[in-house]
Design an enzyme around this catalytic site. Structure first.
Site, short mmCIF file in Angstrom:
data_model
loop_
_atom_site.label_atom_id
_atom_site.label_comp_id
_atom_site.label_asym_id
_atom_site.label_seq_id
_atom_site.Cartn_x
_atom_site.Cartn_y
_atom_site.Cartn_z
N ASP A 101 0.84 -1.20 0.00
CA ASP A 101 0.00 0.00 0.00
C ASP A 101 0.87 1.25 0.00
O ASP A 101 2.05 1.21 0.38
CB ASP A 101 -0.90 0.02 1.24
CG ASP A 101 -1.88 -1.14 1.27
OD1 ASP A 101 -2.14 -1.72 0.20
OD2 ASP A 101 -2.37 -1.46 2.36
N VAL A 102 0.28 2.36 -0.38
CA VAL A 102 1.02 3.62 -0.47
C VAL A 102 1.65 4.01 0.86
O VAL A 102 2.75 4.57 0.90
CB VAL A 102 0.11 4.75 -1.01
CG1 VAL A 102 -1.03 5.03 -0.05
CG2 VAL A 102 0.91 6.02 -1.28
#
Length: 232
Positions: A101-102
């Site tokens: 995920d970011v």
């Protein structure tokens, strides 16, 4: 990539041997003797050792220490792509063997070898991944047992595979999972009424994130690291 690591990857020299030959002036970069083992090398440089030009051949296998705020895609309007961190040829041929995920940091494996990537990403392979997590609330004593038995995630028909939880402190844990469901670690803690506030991947299979890599830095895998996936 640092010059000494480049030399090790291309020649099979140990790190100590690479530093020695660099220090003795046996390596040229773009026609000039280079004695700084830490100088950065990319595909545009011509590196010559003992009269032989060194270059990567065959498939490429890379580990990246993913920084916070970078996305594991090629295009995004709001965030920079991890592919922007690579100054190498044919970046478009590379694929990610397990995205993050970011807001998750740590180990990302990248390759242009589809079969090798499949060994990591296929659900049937049960490739283990270890994460360091900081939680919003103290972890309760029964969570390790729940995770070892598998927990039901919202929207899933089957519980997670057994996972190993090591409690480092009331709000710090190491979690090892053997699958890769969407947002799995965050959803697992959500299922036990907790929330992940910081997440960092340390290990995939037998491959550990290189402690010398700062966030945003990368290196090619050693042959031993590559083979550890093929033999798993």
């Amino acid at each position: 990539m640092r010059l000494d690591k480049f030399l090790c990857t291309c020649t099979g020299l140990t790190r100590i041997q690479a530093k020695r030959v660099i220090g003795k002036g046996h390596v040229k970069v773009d026609g000039v003797v280079e004695k700084d083992q830490k100088v950065k090398i990319n595909d545009s440089h011509e590196v010559v050792y003992d009269g032989r030009r060194l270059r990567f051949s065959g498939p490429r296998y890379i580990m990246l220490n993913k920084p916070d705020g970078a996305v594991c895609t090629s295009l995004d309007d709001d965030y920079r792509s991890i592919f922007d961190l690579f100054d190498i040829e044919r970046v478009e041929d590379l694929m990610i063997a397990g995205r993050l995920d970011v807001d998750t940091t740590g180990l990302v494996l990248i390759t242009d070898d589809g079969k090798w990537s499949h060994q990591i990403t296929s659900p049937k392979k049960h490739c283990r991944k270890r994460y360091y997590a900081v939680l919003a609330e103290p972890v309760t004593d029964d969570v390790a047992q729940q995770f070892s038995e598998g927990v039901m995630l919202k929207g899933e028909k089957q519980p997670t595979l057994p996972a190993e939880l090591e409690i480092l402190s009331p709000k710090e844990v190491l979690l090892t999972i053997h699958e890769g469901k969407y947002h799995q670690v965050k959803r697992m803690f959500g299922a036990v009424n907790n929330r992940v506030v910081e997440l960092h991947r340390e290990q995939v299979g037998e491959i550990l994130l290189d402690e010398e890599l700062a966030p945003g830095e990368w290196r090619y895998l050693t042959q031993q690291e590559v083979d550890s996936v093929n033999h798993s």
